[in-house]
Design an enzyme around this catalytic site. Structure first.
Site, PDB file in Angstrom:
ATOM      1  CB  SER A 138     -21.395 -34.870 -20.898  1.00  0.00           C
ATOM      2  OG  SER A 138     -20.346 -33.925 -20.884  1.00  0.00           O
ATOM      3  N   GLY A 139     -19.977 -35.095 -24.053  1.00  0.00           N
ATOM      4  CA  GLY A 139     -18.724 -35.366 -24.744  1.00  0.00           C
ATOM      5  C   GLY A 139     -17.570 -34.624 -24.111  1.00  0.00           C
ATOM      6  CE  LYS A 190     -30.674 -35.622 -22.741  1.00  0.00           C
ATOM      7  NZ  LYS A 190     -30.980 -36.643 -23.738  1.00  0.00           N
ATOM      8  NE  ARG A 229     -24.636 -23.519 -21.337  1.00  0.00           N
ATOM      9  CZ  ARG A 229     -24.091 -23.463 -22.551  1.00  0.00           C
ATOM     10  NH1 ARG A 229     -24.119 -24.519 -23.348  1.00  0.00           N
ATOM     11  NH2 ARG A 229     -23.496 -22.375 -22.975  1.00  0.00           N
ATOM     12  CB  SER A 257     -26.203 -30.082 -21.611  1.00  0.00           C
ATOM     13  OG  SER A 257     -27.107 -31.155 -21.555  1.00  0.00           O
ATOM     14  CB  ALA A 258     -29.119 -25.942 -23.982  1.00  0.00           C
ATOM     15  CD  GLU A 262     -18.779 -19.935 -15.872  1.00  0.00           C
ATOM     16  OE1 GLU A 262     -19.799 -20.088 -16.544  1.00  0.00           O
ATOM     17  OE2 GLU A 262     -18.758 -19.283 -14.805  1.00  0.00           O
ATOM     18  N   GLY A 319     -17.001 -20.422 -10.921  1.00  0.00           N
ATOM     19  CA  GLY A 319     -17.150 -21.600 -10.074  1.00  0.00           C
ATOM     20  C   GLY A 319     -18.290 -22.458 -10.567  1.00  0.00           C
TER      21      GLY A 319
END
Lengths: 378, 378, 378, 378
Positions: free
Chosen positions: B86-87, B165, B194, B235-236, B305, B362
């Site tokens: 994850s970046g 993923k 996602r 993540s997608a 988020e 959340g």
């Protein structure tokens, strides 16, 4: 008979930098007299940098609102009411303004409690070659002492926040060249003006120990960061000839329901010190303030910094090697989130870069609350 | 005699995305056998977006390191070891990797404790028109149930993290047009993949109540956010045909010293839920974990988020109206700071955008610790 | 009988930093022998700054591709083939690579034409205190002269591009302190290494007039910008001990169909100089090159800079006061657009910051073309 | 006797968004009567996005300046003088304002020349469901035709710029839901309002051929980009109920020395079309305008767009896959540089996103000049 010296605080959440409707409504309703306004602090949603015009927009909107109320031309408003805006509401931060009104005269006898008072003033105009050197430190200390002397404090420990706009007088090319030839290149920039101003507060309030005082000199400014103030909060403004100063302290000769305290975070994750401070102010919390406690919270004002050593608690951070987003934005975002996660309130005032403000990577935090039992939050 | 099923975790702080020296040293020293590696998760210092090449760089460096150790060509490494990067190490976050090794067979009898086990698998390949619709939800749920069935759990409540993923099969222009003509325009994008994947976890683990199950359908995906999983983390990835799944759970039929737990933050400032979780895991803290407690902390994995309603606790935030810095960067920065201020450790793994992951604004948090008394942190 | 010295150029448009498929296909097809490769230049889609990992990713992909072809370990590839990558494809720029292959020996007699030849070499290792001072200028000049001496040129005017990676040897804290005490604080940074390297080229190629030579000294480096090279193109790399140098020139003792030329833009809008250069190279264009002319264009390599005086042709620009986007990104975007609007080809190679590269606000541009009548573009 | 209809233009370079000193000086000197002002266009140094407050700051400063001069309250100024500001001065662009004053009545007989006239007006208020659909196209076309009818033009070909602020009426949640239930989800956003407004201009001025007219319908808006206007320039503003329109055209019944022309760039590198336009306007230039020609240049106004297909002349660009810097900033930077490299003047007005403004990836450019022999530039 006049009332005793009392400070009142009003907080407005804004819908944009020019939204002064909250203040307008209070003035309209008579809940606040424009003549009592002493200063307005605010966070606006800009980048906090050179091309942040949100501060100018907010101040222009306030000038337009206050000019008729004060019977002054717009450009004279800031001589009467200090407007201190900080750009950058990264992350959770709610753009907001904090207006302080002060009236009445100091009590002639001590009260059993101490209450918030605010003193304002400024240094003399500086020469460009004084900035970032001991001349700036001494004159800033002198000005702070003079302000403090009029505030009816028991000791310098009653001062919890010295908010300053540091001078950066413009220099001509000739002045720069002459200074370089003297072997004393100008330091007339934001870094040095913030640093020397903070050290001025440290000197004025005897925050340095004997060893620290011995080490203080031109060469330790912005170099020996073991010397610092725990109450200063300085931004610096190119073109400003003199440093403008607001001192927030608790006096036993004042009334009202506001109290201020401060702590020094040891690093940007030092939530422990903040919790301890809240406890001292009568808001003990293990996790997060509860709703009733939050009602008593008026303002949280802090200074953030991405640790210049590139690490936090020995582990690397990347805030200083990112060429897409500046460290000032990151450090404000981080500290605001840490503080808001303790108080539960995202309207925090965090400004950044903190030379000689607390230890490297850490910084001062001041909190203003309504005193317990005052009922004012109801 | 083979040992009982045991998971070991190894954490490496990195000096850059391609720094795999920590893992190399362990392999070299024999402290870790490449054949036992099951997955490696990591945070790299990119922007987490489309032009973030730090993940590719990290995975390429790992492939080169692991290929000879696994006697595989580089391009086959990811079929054996799941690499999930994850970046985005905004703010305090220390770039790091977490490697998990698993070996041994499940005990045949229950132990008095439950310990971390990891199951992996994947869905079948999806058609573009299935993404973001119930077909994806059902197949994802099926695959998760299949994985869980092999993990010797007492109940679905033993699952605390489903890291996925999400598939986004590529669609031709003709497929897009045909879908639009059918009145079912393709949802083959990151948001929907996602969302549907997270709902697949919710279904598999019976996280929805009867009312929720009744409301679940194509039209509630990415629309009715009261439906959510508390353990998904998706993540997608455009171009991915099938969804890859890692399930982290506690089993009474495993050994080792690792335990996982999770909670759901009600909003991005909900430090209270995180503290409660740490307490459940044997790390009670009023303010911040102390050094001894921190030794027992292996990993914190969360989903962030920026509240899409534009407010946090009723007050405006500006993360979604900033055209200089994206909300994904802000929300990771904020949540990482909140979590690190509780644990005192900035090596947290926060990824962002959280459709149907916890309530609006959340999200889920999973924490892996060494069990009390295990002495493993010494 | 061996062929005469010939340079061939191959251009690949890439789909991402690690896309080396174009080069792989050529090697596969035998159209290019890996042993002939002398250097590969490329633009990758990063930010060109400290956290740009696209260059590392591209070079790693090339090392993996070339190592078996050269029968070398991956880490030895760059000792044989110079890889020079510049991050930042702002605006219209197409990420691409330019590979140069050179083989054969120089002709023993002059030809009627001059053709592109490439010489490579490096300086000795520098001490930190030499960087940004005359020691670096002199050694860089010596190394360039040595390379040029082996290139069979008629005069230094045949040199049109000196591409360098400037040394920035790491310094210890003690070295920094000692240098400061000597009154010669270290200049071991990117600005000074670029500046002194460019001045080294200017000295080697006699670009300064007598007056300029008289003024050249430690105090004029990065201060007197009237001294400059019109052919240098330097980037600087922290940790690099010696400066790596590629000289591109035309020799009457070489064959092939490539010719290089250069000009110096007076400012970032100086399209006129670029058009004049194209005309000299046989590509006269009033507006934009036509398709046939564009076929003959091999590469455009330039250095950009946001004029440090804050103005362009007397009018303010805002590239240097923008705290959201850096001036390096803007200036690359601008110059690339200007060049591409002349050639009609967006695969231009522009790198940025240009101390002593052309006049303030301007910079050198080199263009490589296939000679008229060579038919090679067909 | 009143003078014939004449437009005068005044250009001010600004030192910041609130710098209105140039206009103030002209008003003060009597060189310009506030009552004659018809519109002021300007570029300010913001990001051009949602959090760009520089436009508000500039307009507020102008309102304060003009209110007393027009004997109006500040909030009524914009009903008299259209203020049209575009944020984003990326790259070389000089922040500036262009003020247009118009007075006199149309000549009763044709002159031998045509001169610039400006017509202003607005549509009726739109319903949210009309935006982005044919209702908006038709009403916009009607309003433009009405304005044009009063401008004494020979034909619609005399119109060279239709500058619009497109309406985006606010919609309630209920309206959104109702529209979705009707199967006509609201298009009340910037993309659709810009697109439908531009198509309104195309219809009003008969820019579509018969085939294009036949294809025009709700489903072709923001879908079939072969339909476009070559003179529209629309920005859209959330909350605006009606579209505000300024038409710039040449009339044979007007005097003065200003003339306007336009062209349509085929793509963002299409310098050739711009040079052809300058030639038509009497400013032929092979490379760049010379100083005397530049004196005659009053304004260059263009619309930019990063080609949504991801390529320019068949080669990949990265403007649309960059999550650090938005495509709007890149495309303005590129087009401004291309235009300024032709004119030699960095005070260009480029705004961005260009749905149905010229072909995909290209866009309209309008140029205003002083007519040859008018001597007005001297």
């Amino acid at each position: 008979m006049t009332a005793a010296r009392t400070v009142e605080a009003f907080r407005f959440l804004t819908s944009g930098p020019s939204d002064v409707s909250g203040l307008a409504a209070l003035l309209q309703a008579g809940a606040l007299r424009a003549d009592d306004l002493i200063c307005i602090l605010g966070k606006t949603e800009g980048n906090g940098g050179r091309n942040d015009f949100t501060r100018e927009l907010a101040m222009r909107a306030l000038e337009e609102l206050l000019a008729p109320a004060l019977s002054l031309p717009a450009q004279a408003v800031q001589d009467r009411v200090i407007l201190s805006f900080s750009g950058g509401t990264e992350g959770v931060v709610t753009p907001h303004m904090l207006a302080f009104a002060q009236r009445g005269t100091f009590r002639t006898t001590r009260s059993s409690h101490k209450r918030l008072v605010i003193g304002t003033g400024h240094t003399r105009a500086f020469l460009p070659e004084e900035i970032g050197r001991m001349a700036q430190v001494h004159e800033t200390a002198r000005a702070i002492r003079e302000i403090v002397a009029g505030m009816h404090l028991d000791s310098p420990q009653d001062v919890h926040l010295v908010q300053m706009k540091g001078a950066i007088p413009s220099a001509t090319y000739e002045q720069e060249e002459a200074a370089a030839r003297r072997g004393q290149p100008l330091r007339s920039n934001m870094v040095y003006s913030r640093g020397a101003s903070a050290l001025g507060a440290a000197v004025a309030l005897s925050e340095l120990d004997a060893d620290g005082e011995a080490r203080l000199g031109d060469s330790s400014i912005c170099a020996d960061f073991s010397l610092y103030s725990g109450v200063a909060s300085v931004s610096a403004k190119p073109g400003l000839a003199r440093t403008e100063i607001m001192v927030f302290a608790n006096s036993a000769y004042a009334d009202g329901d506001l109290v201020i305290g401060h702590t020094v975070m040891r690093d940007i994750l030092d939530a422990t010190s903040v919790r301890a401070l809240l406890g001292e102010l009568g808001l003990p919390c293990e996790g997060q303030l509860d709703a009733a406690q939050r009602q008593r919270l008026v303002g949280v004002l802090a200074k953030s910094e991405a640790d210049p050593r590139g690490t936090i608690r020995g582990q690397r951070h990347t805030m200083l090697s990112d060429d897409d987003i500046g460290d000032t934005r990151y450090s404000r975002c981080v500290l605001s989130a840490v503080l808001a996660s303790i108080t539960g309130d995202p309207a925090v005032y965090v400004s950044t870069r903190a030379e000689h403000h607390g230890p490297l990577g850490g910084g001062p935090v001041a909190v203003i609350v309504r005193a317990a039992g005052s009922g004012a939050g109801a």
